[in-house]
Structure formats: structure tokens, C-alpha cells
Design a protein around this motif. Structure first.
Motif, PDB file in Angstrom:
ATOM      1  N   VAL A 295       0.632  -0.957   0.219  1.00  0.00           N
ATOM      2  CA  VAL A 295      -0.017  -0.490  -0.277  1.00  0.00           C
ATOM      3  C   VAL A 295       0.916   1.557   0.275  1.00  0.00           C
ATOM      4  O   VAL A 295       0.168   2.307  -0.568  1.00  0.00           O
ATOM      5  N   TYR A 296       2.127   1.061   0.466  1.00  0.00           N
ATOM      6  CA  TYR A 296       2.855   2.252   1.101  1.00  0.00           C
ATOM      7  C   TYR A 296       5.011   1.594  -0.048  1.00  0.00           C
ATOM      8  O   TYR A 296       4.904   0.599   0.982  1.00  0.00           O
ATOM      9  N   GLN A 297       5.221   2.506  -0.674  1.00  0.00           N
ATOM     10  CA  GLN A 297       6.365   2.198  -1.091  1.00  0.00           C
ATOM     11  C   GLN A 297       6.841   3.983  -1.640  1.00  0.00           C
ATOM     12  O   GLN A 297       7.171   4.838  -1.749  1.00  0.00           O
ATOM     13  N   ALA A 298       8.417   3.423   0.039  1.00  0.00           N
ATOM     14  CA  ALA A 298       8.987   5.042   0.024  1.00  0.00           C
ATOM     15  C   ALA A 298      10.315   5.056  -0.960  1.00  0.00           C
ATOM     16  O   ALA A 298      11.126   3.633  -1.944  1.00  0.00           O
ATOM     17  N   TYR A 299      10.150   5.881  -1.671  1.00  0.00           N
ATOM     18  CA  TYR A 299      11.070   5.936  -3.213  1.00  0.00           C
ATOM     19  C   TYR A 299      12.237   6.894  -2.736  1.00  0.00           C
ATOM     20  O   TYR A 299      14.035   6.794  -3.257  1.00  0.00           O
ATOM     21  N   SER A 300      12.534   7.819  -1.727  1.00  0.00           N
ATOM     22  CA  SER A 300      13.787   8.084  -1.142  1.00  0.00           C
ATOM     23  C   SER A 300      13.147   9.041   0.224  1.00  0.00           C
ATOM     24  O   SER A 300      12.202   9.444   0.726  1.00  0.00           O
ATOM     25  N   GLY A 301      14.562   9.307   1.029  1.00  0.00           N
ATOM     26  CA  GLY A 301      14.288   9.201   2.227  1.00  0.00           C
ATOM     27  C   GLY A 301      15.539  10.801   2.779  1.00  0.00           C
ATOM     28  O   GLY A 301      15.877  10.480   2.061  1.00  0.00           O
ATOM     29  N   THR A 302      15.101  11.913   3.562  1.00  0.00           N
ATOM     30  CA  THR A 302      15.922  12.707   3.965  1.00  0.00           C
ATOM     31  C   THR A 302      16.311  12.491   6.179  1.00  0.00           C
ATOM     32  O   THR A 302      14.977  12.673   6.843  1.00  0.00           O
ATOM     33  N   PHE A 303      17.003  12.526   6.259  1.00  0.00           N
ATOM     34  CA  PHE A 303      17.430  12.132   7.487  1.00  0.00           C
ATOM     35  C   PHE A 303      17.446  13.954   7.734  1.00  0.00           C
ATOM     36  O   PHE A 303      18.590  14.668   7.280  1.00  0.00           O
ATOM     37  N   ILE A 304      16.403  13.917   8.867  1.00  0.00           N
ATOM     38  CA  ILE A 304      16.797  15.229   9.103  1.00  0.00           C
ATOM     39  C   ILE A 304      17.617  15.433  10.974  1.00  0.00           C
ATOM     40  O   ILE A 304      18.227  16.634  10.789  1.00  0.00           O
ATOM     41  N   GLY A 305      17.321  14.199  11.739  1.00  0.00           N
ATOM     42  CA  GLY A 305      18.332  15.181  12.409  1.00  0.00           C
ATOM     43  C   GLY A 305      18.608  13.837  13.632  1.00  0.00           C
ATOM     44  O   GLY A 305      17.010  13.480  13.716  1.00  0.00           O
ATOM     45  N   THR A 306      18.868  13.907  14.614  1.00  0.00           N
ATOM     46  CA  THR A 306      18.947  13.092  16.145  1.00  0.00           C
ATOM     47  C   THR A 306      19.775  13.540  17.343  1.00  0.00           C
ATOM     48  O   THR A 306      20.247  15.087  17.130  1.00  0.00           O
ATOM     49  N   LYS A 307      17.975  13.606  18.596  1.00  0.00           N
ATOM     50  CA  LYS A 307      18.593  14.227  19.740  1.00  0.00           C
ATOM     51  C   LYS A 307      18.500  12.873  20.470  1.00  0.00           C
ATOM     52  O   LYS A 307      18.464  12.157  20.629  1.00  0.00           O
ATOM     53  N   ASN A 308      20.218  12.906  21.281  1.00  0.00           N
ATOM     54  CA  ASN A 308      20.307  11.558  22.762  1.00  0.00           C
ATOM     55  C   ASN A 308      18.883  12.273  23.772  1.00  0.00           C
ATOM     56  O   ASN A 308      19.088  13.266  24.065  1.00  0.00           O
ATOM     57  N   LEU A 309      18.495  11.583  23.439  1.00  0.00           N
ATOM     58  CA  LEU A 309      17.691  11.487  25.011  1.00  0.00           C
ATOM     59  C   LEU A 309      18.395  10.272  26.219  1.00  0.00           C
ATOM     60  O   LEU A 309      17.364  11.256  27.278  1.00  0.00           O
ATOM     61  N   SER A 310      19.149   9.608  26.345  1.00  0.00           N
ATOM     62  CA  SER A 310      19.441   9.195  27.320  1.00  0.00           C
ATOM     63  C   SER A 310      21.292   8.907  26.533  1.00  0.00           C
ATOM     64  O   SER A 310      21.598   8.533  25.660  1.00  0.00           O
ATOM     65  N   SER A 311      22.096   8.714  27.829  1.00  0.00           N
ATOM     66  CA  SER A 311      23.606   8.423  27.956  1.00  0.00           C
ATOM     67  C   SER A 311      23.704   7.013  27.872  1.00  0.00           C
ATOM     68  O   SER A 311      24.663   6.643  27.936  1.00  0.00           O
ATOM     69  N   GLY A 312      22.175   6.261  28.245  1.00  0.00           N
ATOM     70  CA  GLY A 312      22.742   5.065  28.327  1.00  0.00           C
ATOM     71  C   GLY A 312      23.479   4.495  29.760  1.00  0.00           C
ATOM     72  O   GLY A 312      23.610   4.611  30.628  1.00  0.00           O
ATOM     73  N   PRO A 313      23.432   3.091  29.427  1.00  0.00           N
ATOM     74  CA  PRO A 313      22.888   1.607  28.427  1.00  0.00           C
ATOM     75  C   PRO A 313      21.607   1.718  28.939  1.00  0.00           C
ATOM     76  O   PRO A 313      20.939   1.370  30.482  1.00  0.00           O
ATOM     77  N   PRO A 314      20.400   1.298  28.668  1.00  0.00           N
ATOM     78  CA  PRO A 314      20.788   1.616  27.164  1.00  0.00           C
ATOM     79  C   PRO A 314      20.873   2.607  26.262  1.00  0.00           C
ATOM     80  O   PRO A 314      19.900   3.979  26.541  1.00  0.00           O
ATOM     81  N   VAL A 315      21.340   3.404  25.283  1.00  0.00           N
ATOM     82  CA  VAL A 315      21.350   4.078  24.606  1.00  0.00           C
ATOM     83  C   VAL A 315      19.909   4.801  23.802  1.00  0.00           C
ATOM     84  O   VAL A 315      19.417   3.670  23.381  1.00  0.00           O
ATOM     85  N   ILE A 316      19.494   6.048  23.930  1.00  0.00           N
ATOM     86  CA  ILE A 316      18.261   6.013  23.673  1.00  0.00           C
ATOM     87  C   ILE A 316      18.102   7.488  23.022  1.00  0.00           C
ATOM     88  O   ILE A 316      18.304   8.417  23.175  1.00  0.00           O
ATOM     89  N   SER A 317      17.503   7.210  21.293  1.00  0.00           N
ATOM     90  CA  SER A 317      18.030   9.223  20.829  1.00  0.00           C
ATOM     91  C   SER A 317      16.274   8.631  19.656  1.00  0.00           C
ATOM     92  O   SER A 317      15.609   8.218  19.757  1.00  0.00           O
ATOM     93  N   GLN A 318      16.418   9.818  19.808  1.00  0.00           N
ATOM     94  CA  GLN A 318      14.926  10.348  18.860  1.00  0.00           C
ATOM     95  C   GLN A 318      15.748  11.059  17.190  1.00  0.00           C
ATOM     96  O   GLN A 318      16.394  12.045  17.334  1.00  0.00           O
ATOM     97  N   ASP A 319      14.728  10.500  16.494  1.00  0.00           N
ATOM     98  CA  ASP A 319      15.761  10.871  15.349  1.00  0.00           C
ATOM     99  C   ASP A 319      13.936  11.387  14.396  1.00  0.00           C
ATOM    100  O   ASP A 319      13.534  10.296  14.765  1.00  0.00           O
ATOM    101  N   HIS A 320      14.961  12.244  13.458  1.00  0.00           N
ATOM    102  CA  HIS A 320      13.293  12.610  12.746  1.00  0.00           C
ATOM    103  C   HIS A 320      14.126  12.923  10.882  1.00  0.00           C
ATOM    104  O   HIS A 320      14.840  12.593  10.955  1.00  0.00           O
TER     105      HIS A 320
END
Length: 181
Positions: A55-80
Motif C-alpha cells: 500500500v506504501y512504497q518509499a522511493y527517497s528519504g531525508t534524515f533531518i536530525g537526531t537527539k540523544n535522550l539518554s546516555s545509556g545504557p541503553p542509549v535512547i535517541s530521537q530521530d526525525h
């Protein structure tokens, strides 16, 4: 007041089969040939999942950015990220996505995501997903389940409250198949 705790467990049995335990009453399994949903462990219903008809097929993607939410372990990140895709019955769409990724010590990443898919005429549908995967030298390999929210959008009405399976590999951008009711 009684509180019920639900849990989600995913078992990868092989590269072509996965089992998702939602709680002690619900089970979901995926294989290359079919999807089985059991609303009770002793009652099994087989639904259609046509891997040749996403029903859905991506053909391109752009990574906007990441932010670390914790230093871990485990490491948790938020990506856009933003994807451009083609959606069945809609045409070209843009998918604006946010991922909360838990990076486990074995290299596996558990991801909870949400986003909005918007058509060229401005109509949209929101979604949430739960994925598991890895990122290595070859790229990203993720599998998961997507829940589309209820929408009043005429373009996306066929997805209102629908459930799908998604897959992303180094060779193939994100693809979503609907679980037929």
C-alpha cells in the motif's frame, strides 16, 4: 482498582517468520505466506497479506536530525526523517516521521515511531508503529507493525484504523502492506 499490565514481545523465528505476543490473550505471527491473528490463543484466524501488492512504497528519504535522550545504557535517541513515497489509491505522498530508538547492547534497535503521511492536495493521516531492527555497514534492516489512526480524509479513508506490516532493507526503502480484515 485493578490495573492490568500488557506487554509486547517479538520473536524472530527465522528470516521469514516472526511472532508478536501482545499479552497473554493475543498473538500475532507473520510468515512469508500469511498473517495469523489470534484474538484468543485457542482461536486462529488467517488474514490475507499480499507481499506483491504494498500500500506504501518509499522511493527517497531525508534524515533531518537526531537527539540523544539518554546516555545509556541503553542509549535512547530521537530521530526525525522525511520520506517521499507512492501510496496506493493516493499517489505521491510525504511521510514526516519521528522515531524513539532504544539501542540495545547486541546491536538491535527497538523503535517506537509516529508520523503523518500527507498527499499532494494536503490531506493526511497519522500513524504509529513499533519496529525492531539493526543498522550496519549495508544500511538499515527493520520490520514492524503500523497502526493508522482514524481519519476523515477522503484520500486516506481506506486506511482509517487499518493495521499494516512494514519492512525496510538496505536494498528496498520502507514498504507497508495492509493486513486485510
Amino acid at each position: 482498582m485493578e490495573t492490568k499490565v500488557s506487554f509486547i514481545m517479538i520473536f524472530l523465528i527465522s528470516t521469514s517468520t516472526a511472532v508478536l505476543l501482545l499479552d497473554d490473550n493475543y498473538v500475532f505471527s507473520l510468515s512469508a505466506n500469511n498473517v495469523t491473528i489470534s484474538h484468543e490463543l485457542n482461536k486462529i484466524t488467517t488474514n490475507s497479506l499480499n507481499f506483491s501488492d504494498p500500500v506504501y512504497q518509499a522511493y527517497s528519504g531525508t534524515f533531518i536530525g537526531t537527539k540523544n535522550l539518554s546516555s545509556g545504557p541503553p542509549v535512547i535517541s530521537q530521530d526525525h526523517a522525511i520520506e517521499k513515497a507512492v501510496m496506493k489509491n493516493v499517489g505521491n505522498v510525504t511521510n514526516n516521521m519521528t522515531f524513539i530508538n532504544t539501542h540495545l547492547s547486541d546491536g538491535t534497535i527497538q523503535s517506537a515511531a509516529n508520523g503523518t503521511i500527507t498527499s499532494e492536495d494536503g490531506q493526511s493521516i497519522n500513524w504509529i508503529s513499533s519496529d525492531i531492527g539493526i543498522i550496519n555497514d549495508q544500511g538499515e534492516l527493520f520490520h514492524g507493525i503500523v497502526q493508522f489512526e482514524i481519519t476523515n480524509s477522503s484520500n486516506f479513508s481506506f486506511l482509517s484504523n487499518a493495521t499494516g506490516l512494514d519492512k525496510q532493507t538496505p536494498d528496498i526503502k520502507r514498504t507497508i502492506w495492509l493486513i486485510e480484515k
